[in-house]
Design an enzyme around this catalytic site. Sequence first.
Site, short mmCIF file in Angstrom:
data_model
loop_
_atom_site.label_atom_id
_atom_site.label_comp_id
_atom_site.label_asym_id
_atom_site.label_seq_id
_atom_site.Cartn_x
_atom_site.Cartn_y
_atom_site.Cartn_z
N GLU A 255 23.00 -12.57 -32.45
CA GLU A 255 24.45 -12.25 -31.87
C GLU A 255 24.81 -11.64 -30.67
O GLU A 255 24.64 -10.52 -30.68
CB GLU A 255 25.45 -11.74 -33.14
CG GLU A 255 25.15 -12.27 -34.46
CD GLU A 255 25.90 -13.59 -34.40
OE1 GLU A 255 26.60 -13.76 -33.87
OE2 GLU A 255 25.62 -14.32 -35.58
N CYS A 294 33.10 -8.08 -29.76
CA CYS A 294 32.33 -9.25 -29.34
C CYS A 294 33.32 -10.61 -29.30
O CYS A 294 33.01 -11.39 -28.59
CB CYS A 294 30.98 -9.62 -29.96
SG CYS A 294 31.39 -9.64 -31.88
#
Length: 525
Positions: A255, A294
């Site tokens: 990720e 994020c």
Amino acid sequence: MKLLNYVNGQWREGTGPGETLIDPVTGEELAKISSQGIDIETALVFARTRGGPSLRQFTYAQRAEMLGKIADALAANHDEYFRISLLNLGANQADASFDVDGAIYTMKYYAKIGRALAEGKMLKEGAPIPLSKTNAFAGQHFLMPAKGAAVFINAFNFPAWGLCEKAAPALLSGVPVVVKPASPTAWLTHRMVEDVVKAGILPEGAISIVCGSARDLLGHVREEDIVSFTGSADTAARIRSHVNVLRRSVRVNIEADSINSAILGADCSPGTDLFDLLTKEVVREMTLKAGQKCTTIRRVMVPRQHLKAFGDAVAARLASMKVGNPRNSEAKVGPVVNKGQQSSCFEGLAKLKEECEVLFGGDKDFQPLDADPQKSAFVQPALLSCKNGLDAKYVHDLEVFGPVATLVPYEGLGDLIAITRRGLGSLVASVFSDDASFIRETILGIGDLHGRILAINSAVGAQHTGHGNVVPSCLHGGPGRAGGGEELAGLRALLLYHRRFAVQGPVDCVTDLTGLCADTASLYS
Ligand code: NAP
């Protein structure tokens, strides 16, 4: 205070000076961490040989019960996590809640849906496949929990949620967890692991924590292990290409960072509800956790005719929000995590300014409320407007990990799709429009390069769950520069911690093995 490592079922102090954790508002030293002197190879062996088999003695439903107890143990220490978040991340109530309450919610969610799997040693996938005319010989796909360790290398911005969103599906699968939190904010993860260990819910070896440098960690992972990494694209590339990881084909889930987009439809003129809703969402995304998510909106694609009005609306809202010490209730926007991140934001902003006009903020010399600019790590929110659209470089390539967003004007659907795709793979894009065909064509144009698309029309309005909010029932991850990983999405998250294999054999054998499987009806529901 030196935070200890928990390996081989024991708390161990690392040697040497270690790294220092600081308060990003006052610059004060809070704690030290060190992984020096910790035998990481033995820690992984202990997790694999003690933690894994002990966990897998239980059924999925029993492990789901454990997750429920973990959630309760964490909830009991909720206030302490908020205190640590304030000290080590400069997090106000909203920032801390996003991480801490999100973590506990995710743990509870997996406790709840994990019970549906009930009894079973492994999972079955799909129906039996006839392989012979008489039906004596058949095939079946199974998913077996990996007999290795789940190694988590996490990012600094979600010390609580980053632990729980990974640990919940791993533990539910029967795979022991070894977590290495990011050094700057390791305290909160450490405290949560400590509380779980103290509560005595998990068998020995089911959870371990190494604080400080990862050192030779990747050199000791094996074929049965899973490395789940969250962090920057640069570190991701190093992890993916580690020689031991490559040689052993260790499963790696990445990720990474992402240039996420929000899109305003041409039908959303100034004064419409959707125009206002996206204005609020952009400001929320820029300011919550000081933009250190994020999933944060980095680019806002706006029809050229609405660009000025939209920029003015966002800038006006930003101007009304005080940036400063979260101990002062007037301050609505906190600091970034440390001076290093602050410098990195300033460097990134300087590059964006080469191809953008500044609509608001981004002043290096601004005065935060109740904080010393010399000691603290604040970044004034900055709203920019891109001059070059599709041809811009930094706007589409550079993640400034702070309260920074750029408006990008577009002219029609083709231009919009081309600009959005310049992000080269993102976690999330949001589309705000009441034009169903515009939403459909946009999704068809960008869906393959995104992990999640949030489509908002007036009927949904303020009921939506948020651009940057990762709900455990839906996929988190994204292709390309977002890392190519997949997390959450309900019970699909368990796939990362299971190995798929096919059995081709006598139909009795297939039926017998199927009897060992949990009910997987809910796996893809
Ligand atoms: P980072 O610098 O890449 O560090 C991430 C983790 O990797 C830390 O635990 C770090 O440890 C460790 N690490 C660094 N070098 C390593 C190596 N050679 N071998 C093994 N581990 C290594 O990222 P960050 O600054 O903590 O986090 C911010 C970034 O994470 C942003 O780019 C953000 O977009 C991204 N992020 C992505 C997601 C997502 O779900 N896609 C979620 C959150 C954040 P040390 O701290 O000890 O160096």
